[in-house]
Every structure is written in structure tokens, then in C-alpha cells.
Design a protein around this motif. Structure first.
Motif, short mmCIF file in Angstrom:
data_model
loop_
_atom_site.label_atom_id
_atom_site.label_comp_id
_atom_site.label_asym_id
_atom_site.label_seq_id
_atom_site.Cartn_x
_atom_site.Cartn_y
_atom_site.Cartn_z
N SER A 1 0.84 -1.29 0.02
CA SER A 1 0.15 -0.04 -0.06
C SER A 1 0.99 1.07 0.01
N PRO B 1 -0.39 2.86 3.96
CA PRO B 1 -0.40 1.89 4.81
C PRO B 1 -1.08 2.43 6.06
N SER C 1 -1.04 -0.79 -4.66
CA SER C 1 -2.60 -0.11 -4.06
C SER C 1 -2.50 1.16 -3.63
N PRO D 1 -4.09 -2.52 1.40
CA PRO D 1 -3.00 -3.47 1.15
C PRO D 1 -3.36 -4.60 0.21
#
Length: 353
Positions: free
Chosen positions: A195, A198, A279, A283
Motif C-alpha cells: 500500500s 498503509p 495499491s 493493502p
């Protein structure tokens, strides 16, 4: 017994305490042009409201139910972690770039602090209502352990772990990879492999979890508790549409593109590849994410058009501004990450990846 103070929901007393607390630190920050107290004031305000409402509710086992105790403890733990980490970080950096253009402008600077008041008070609403006298009969009849309590606890645990680990990973990366004029390394390992933000994802999960725990399954407070969904919605809205992704996606991508054009090298190409395989928020394995069709990324994975940087179109705009060069490729997103109540506090914190 629980004490009713100003109103049966504790809304007025928590608002007054928040306003007074933030104004006190605003006076310090404005007078001394001092950035070190801003995030400390935001994060610690959550702790004060949690302790205040729990204390006003009462100290007997009947008054402070297991659900109240768990929810209050979770918010205090988050507040200590967030305020502590951000205060320690600002002591090392000295200043906060968010305030470079407003530190000398009273109303702009004051506006930020008013916004922080709204953020603290609004996000604290689920716990405030849960600890209020109005919810006393409901929580005493509904012991902790419902399905919503379990789901909320799991989300809270995943959220605070994700936020904490990503903050530590980013800090260690920056200490080991200081940027230079021709080289601005970006984080793409650890949680940032799955990610681009995150820590934002973790903060969202944290407040969704708190909301679910505070959502008492019995009357008479069900309607009031449901309305406190304003708390996680405010957090999500801030991170996705105001202070989080909008500041850390397209502007950062443009900056990296311009740096690559100016100094040469394949910095932009490497960065663009990271964006294509990672992304933006949720995640997901990079190998699978790279293969997803664009419409899936732009809908289910929330990679909206407002975040994407189109080098060809932006290069044309840069030419009109006196910049030269360009790099082909379709629209992609920029990246960056904040640490903690990024308002961190995490949600208003702006930190380039």
C-alpha cells in the motif's frame, strides 16, 4: 452514578474543554512561532476527552461497563501512541512544513487550529456518547462481547498495528536514505510494498473499530450512537479528500516528474512503476495489483482520477510555466505518506514519501 454535565450526552462539556485546550496551545504556537506543540495538542486532546467522560460517568462497576472500559482504553492507547510519536518526530525535525506559509498569518494559522478543534471533538463522538449518562441503562444491560464488539476490536488491533509499523518503517527508511538534489528515494518495502499509504489505511480501521465497539446494541441510545458514524466518516473524508491523499498523490508525482526532467536519470520511470504495481490505500499483493484492469483500480481500490498525474498533459502545462522536457505514459498517481494522526496528528499530517 453518572453525572449529567451541561447536557446528557456530554457534548457541551467536551466541546468547551476541546476549545479551551486548543486555544491554549494555539496561543503558545502563535506567540513563539512554535510547531512542536501542534500535533501534541491534537493527540493528547483525545486522551483528555476519554479520561474526562469516563470519570464523569462514574467509577463503580455498574456505571463503567466493560464496553466503556475497553473503548476508553483503546482511544487512550491510540492517543498516547500518536501524540508521543509525532511529538518525538517534531523534536528531531524542528519545524513542520505544513505551516511555512501560514505561520505569520494569524487568521490562516488560527483556521488550522479551529479545524483541529472540530476534528478532535467530532472524531471523539462515539466514545463521548457511550460514556454519557444517556447510555447508562443501555450499556449496563449489554456486556462487552457482541459480534460488533469482536469485529471492532479486530479492526482496531489491525489498524493501530498497521499505523504503528508503517510509521516506524518510514522513519527508519528516511534515517537510512536521506534525500539529495539528484536522488529522492521513496519507500517501497515493508508495508509500503502493499500500500502506498498503509498508515492512512490503519487510521481508518482504528476509528471504524472504535465506532463499532461504541455502537451499543440496545436502546435507548441506538439512534444517537448510529449518528456518531460522523466520526469514522470524518476521518475517511479527511484522509481521502482533504489533508491526506490529495496532498500526497498528484503533487508528489508532479514533483518527482519535474525532478527527473531537470536532473535526468530514470527516477520518474522507477516511481511510475511503483505506482502501477502498488495499491493506493488498501493493502494488496503488488504482482496481482499490477494485472488488475484500470476500472477495478479506479473504483474498488479507490484510485480516483483526482489522484492521478498525467505526464503528457502536465508537461504541456509545465512548458507554459517555463519548464522543459516531458515523459510519456498514461495518467498515474503520485505517492507519499504521513506519519501517524498523519491530523495526525495523522489526518492533517503531510509527509512526502
Amino acid at each position: 452514578m453518572a453525572k449529567e454535565v451541561l447536557d446528557k450526552y456530554f457534548l457541551a462539556i467536551t466541546a468547551l474543554v476541546t476549545i479551551a485546550y486548543q486555544l491554549f496551545f494555539f496561543a503558545i504556537a502563535w506567540t513563539f512561532k512554535f510547531d512542536k506543540v501542534t500535533d501534541l495538542a491534537g493527540g493528547s486532546n483525545f486522551i483528555i476527552l476519554a479520561v474526562l467522560t469516563a470519570s464523569l460517568r462514574g467509577s463503580s462497576n455498574t456505571d463503567l461497563s466493560s464496553r466503556n472500559a475497553v473503548a476508553t482504553a483503546f482511544v487512550i492507547v491510540w492517543g498516547i501512541r500518536t501524540a508521543g510519536f509525532l511529538f518525538w518526530r517534531i523534536l528531531k525535525t524542528g519545524t513542520d512544513a505544513r505551516f511555512d506559509e501560514m505561520r505569520e498569518k494569524f487568521w490562516s494559522f488560527a483556521g488550522f487550529w479551529v479545524f483541529q478543534m472540530i476534528w478532535v471533538w467530532g472524531v471523539s463522538l462515539p466514545l463521548t456518547i457511550l460514556n454519557s449518562p444517556y447510555s447508562l441503562s443501555a450499556t449496563s444491560r449489554s456486556p462487552f462481547g457482541t459480534a460488533l464488539d469482536i469485529i471492532g476490536t479486530i479492526l482496531w488491533g489491525i489498524g493501530i498495528l498497521t499505523e504503528t509499523i508503517s510509521d516506524i518503517q518510514k522513519l527508519n527508511f528516511r534515517n537510512s536514505n536521506p534525500p539529495s538534489q539528484n536522488n529522492r528515494p521513496f519507500m517501497q518495502t515493508g508495508l509500503f510494498r502493499y500500500s502506498r499509504h498503509p498508515n492512512y489505511f490503519g487510521e481508518m480501521l482504528h476509528w471504524i473499530g472504535i465506532y463499532l465497539i461504541c455502537l451499543s446494541p440496545t436502546q435507548p441510545t441506538r439512534v444517537a450512537q448510529i449518528l456518531t458514524i460522523f466520526s469514522p466518516l470524518l476521518t475517511i473524508s479527511l484522509l481521502m479528500f482533504l489533508s491526506g491523499l490529495p496532498l500526497n498523490e498528484k503533487p508528489v508525482a508532479r514533483k518527482r516528474f519535474e525532478s527527473s526532467v531537470k536532473h535526468g536519470g530514470n527516477g520518474w520511470g522507477e516511481y511510475k512503476e511503483y505506482l502501477n504495481r502498488t495499491s493506493i490505500l488498501i493493502p494488496f499483493p503488488p504482482g496481482l495489483y499490477r494485472k488488475l484492469p484500470g476500472w477495478v483500480k479506479h473504483t474498488i481500490f479507490l484510485e480516483f482520477g483526482m489522484y492521478r498525474f498525467d505526464p503528457e498533459r502536465e508537461a504541456g502545462e509545465q512548458d507554459r510555466e517555463g519548464l522543459t522536457g516531458g515523459d510519456g505514459g498514461g495518467g498515474v498517481s503520485g505517492s507519499g505518506s504521513a506519519g501517524g494522526q498523519e491530523i495526525s496528528t495523522s489526518s492533517v499530517d503531510h509527509e512526502e514519501n
